[in-house]
Design an enzyme around this catalytic site. Structure first.
Site, PDB file in Angstrom:
ATOM      1  N   HIS A 160      24.864  -3.718 -11.593  1.00  0.00           N
ATOM      2  CA  HIS A 160      23.791  -4.606 -12.050  1.00  0.00           C
ATOM      3  C   HIS A 160      24.060  -4.959 -13.505  1.00  0.00           C
ATOM      4  CE1 HIS A 160      19.798  -6.085 -13.095  1.00  0.00           C
ATOM      5  NE2 HIS A 160      19.490  -6.091 -11.807  1.00  0.00           N
TER       6      HIS A 160
ATOM      7  N   CYS B 264       0.867  -1.182   0.000  1.00  0.00           N
ATOM      8  CA  CYS B 264       0.000   0.000   0.000  1.00  0.00           C
ATOM      9  C   CYS B 264       0.897   1.223   0.000  1.00  0.00           C
ATOM     10  CB  CYS B 264      -0.943  -0.032   1.204  1.00  0.00           C
ATOM     11  SG  CYS B 264      -0.112  -0.183   2.800  1.00  0.00           S
TER      12      CYS B 264
END
Length: 636
Positions: free
Chosen positions: A559, A26
């Site tokens: 990454h 949320c």
């Protein structure tokens, strides 16, 4: 903050990906459905820098992050490899042994949480339009008003379709068939047939079965019940359909059976229940309209702590959809939210500790705008007396708004920014009374907290940072390495290749700086070396990414490629492990660039400074092509 590292730590402490049957988020918290709650290390999780609190209530294991929750959720879902529609309640591992109330709250939360952004956006557009009309800044007959008005109405009118999508995900059935069912309830031909039937008195029938003359636009409960029924029909359709034609017969049977049952039986039942709830609201308002807003205003902090406040939101939405306004839930939540902010601001004013002042002031401002978790977990629960003061202020404010029968017309996250949502009736009365109730809530909470609050002994800057969910300037890796950002730092190139601005990386997570600032390299070879002197904080199990902490305090994420986690370690060879000391140029991992490209993945490699907020500037030093070890970035 290094979001992938935080996500990895959270994943480890909730019992690993194998212990997760469902995950959503949320505005401020990750919401897990765990197969075995006992595998979660709650005490250890609460101590993780970046975690504001942990709540295990209502059938969900909730990890409170704050406003950065989406940045943690994205790498977490990548690590969990959770697919669309896989979120659940753990029922796939056996019988759901949770109590009925816990299952109900979890279901409502799972259905309504995903659609809240659309409802909030629509409510805010409505609120702004109401404000413009109230002050004669817009004409209701003008095209601008009419266009914005139907834009806002779209979310409410097509609410059954939105709910169908999220309900299907929660009940684990086909989302697109569910949305089709929502569309059936709203189709213009059906709407006109209902209008004609009401005028003629002749019932609509399908196969001689009567269809109730009900309108489902903006409805809540009917579509949820219909999709729940569909979740049982779809597996039966799958079993009875011949394998050779299952692609055609399974959706056909599901749509026909569920659609007819929805129109003839389930939809009318949902409408009746919704109307009964609405009648109850009228009765409650008539005899003791102050009671529920007062209780909601006083007790909402406790509901937020357990995550069960989402069980109240459908009541408020149903009130607005059936009777046009809500006098119970949103006014009470308005008083509660701003009272939490008032209490936190009192701490900011009274505290003599600079770190507490900074934390409480920022959390207080956020709370009066409608998001209370930073104030609740960072200040109010932590110091206790602000929590009591907020509950007193919220209860009194809710009581006053209940006595004055304040009406909310368009929802939104309750706070000062959504006060225009109380415009919509005749005149400005509800708006003025809502503003009065909110001001009283803040004032009472502020005064009570100012009288009661005392600075605790022994509070230091590190604990304040940890309670706020913000990273301390001192960074501690999992292996205990400690470093501080105290001077300019140079980051070397970990790969050879062409330098590319981060904004040009074909992944918004990197391009928009969600994971941090930095640069990217289109590699010409498959060797990754250390760009710093320091420690390897972690190497992902799949080998596609590595996190480092330099002796100078920089946190670096390398990454290799985009979405290469899906390769599950193929084509990667890791040479170092978490905790290893490295120098610039030490080989950390190798990868087969051509093999990765052949499988359809980009090998462009972002080099991210995860704790860029500890530096005033992340300056690129290289352009064109670089060799490993060349100066790539300077951090000031």
């Amino acid at each position: 903050m290094n979001y992938p590292e935080l996500a990895k730590k959270i994943l480890e402490l909730v019992g690993g990906s194998g212990n997760i049957s469902g995950l959503t988020h949320c505005a401020t918290r990750l919401r897990f459905n765990l197969k075995d709650d006992s595998k979660a290390q709650t005490d250890a999780l609460k101590k993780v820098n970046g975690v504001m609190g942990v709540v295990n209530k209502g059938g969900q294991y909730q990890v409170v992050i704050g406003s950065d929750v989406a940045s943690v959720y994205q790498p977490l879902t990548e690590m969990c490899d959770l697919k669309e529609g896989k979120a659940g309640t753990g029922q796939e591992t056996g019988k759901d042994e949770r109590k009925l109330v816990e299952r109900l709250v979890d279901t409502l939360s799972g259905i309504f949480t995903p659609i809240l952004p659309a409802i909030t956006a629509a409510g805010m557009i409505k609120a702004i339009l109401a404000l413009l009309v109230a002050f004669n800044l817009a004409d209701k007959t003008g095209y601008t008003y009419r266009v914005l008005n139907f834009m806002a109405d779209a979310a409410f009118y097509f609410l059954p379709v939105l709910l169908a999508a999220s309900a299907a995900k929660k009940f684990k059935c086909n989302q697109y068939l569910a949305m089709m069912l929502g569309g059936i309830l709203l189709h213009p031909d059906f709407v006109s047939m209902v209008a004609e039937a009401k005028e003629s008195g002749e019932a609509i029938r399908i196969f001689l079965l009567p269809i109730t003359n009900a309108s489902y636009s903006s409805s809540v409960l009917p579509i949820i019940l219909i999709v729940w029924f569909m979740s049982y029909v779809e597996p039966i359709a799958d079993r009875v359909s011949p394998k050779a034609v299952k692609f055609f017969t399974k959706p056909l049977i599901t749509a026909i059976v569920t659609g007819i049952a929805g129109l003839v039986v389930i939809g009318p039942i949902g409408t009746i229940i919704s109307n009964v709830v609405a009648s109850g609201v009228h009765g409650l308002n008539r005899y003791c309209g102050w009671l529920v807003p007062a209780l909601v205003g006083g007790l909402t902090p406790l509901l937020v702590m357990t995550g069960t406040h989402y069980g109240l939101i459908p009541i408020g939405i149903n009130n607005r959809m059936t009777i046009g306004y809500d006098t119970l839930i949103y006014p009470g939540m308005l008083g509660s939210n701003v009272a939490q902010g008032g209490a936190a601001l009192a701490v900011a004013v009274k505290s003599k500790k600079s770190e507490i002042k900074q934390l409480a002031s920022s959390a207080g401002i956020t709370a009066v705008c409608g998001i209370t978790e930073p104030a609740l977990y960072g200040v109010n629960i932590r110091f206790k007396t602000p929590l009591y003061s907020a509950m007193i202020g919220g209860g009194i404010g809710g009581f006053i708004m209940g006595i004055l029968n304040v009406k909310n017309y368009s929802g939104g996250s309750p706070g000062f920014l959504t006060l225009p949502s109380y415009l919509g009736g005749d005149g400005l009365t509800d708006f003025y009374f809502a503003a009065l109730g909110a001001v009283i809530s803040v004032a009472v909470a502020f005064v009570a907290c100012f009288i009661l609050y005392r600075d605790p002994a022994g509070e230091d800057e590190e604990s304040a940072d940890n309670a706020s969910g913000k990273p301390a300037l001192e960074n501690v890796s999992e292996e205990g390495h400690v470093s501080k950002a105290i001077k300019p730092v140079t980051i070397a190139a970990p790969l050879a290749g062409a330098v590319v601005p981060l904004s040009q990386v074909n992944d918004p997570t990197f391009a928009e700086g969600i994971l941090g600032k930095g640069i990217a390299i289109q590699p010409s070879s498959g060797v990754v070396v250390s760009p710093i002197n320091g420690t390897i904080a972690s190497v992902f199990d799949t080998g596609h990414a590595v996190g480092l902490v330099s002796d100078d305090g920089a946190e670096v994420l390398i990454h290799v490629g985009l979405d290469t986690v899906n390769l599950k370690g193929r084509h990667f060879t890791v040479k170092k492990a978490g905790g290893d000391q490295v120098r610039i140029g030490d080989v950390i991992l190798e990868f087969d660039k051509d093999a990765i490209t052949a499988e359809g993945y980009e090998v462009i490699t972002p080099v991210i400074i995860s704790n860029h907020f500890n530096f005033t500037e992340v300056e690129p030093l290289a352009e064109g092509t670089v060799k490993t070890g060349d100066a790539l970035l300077r951090l000031r």
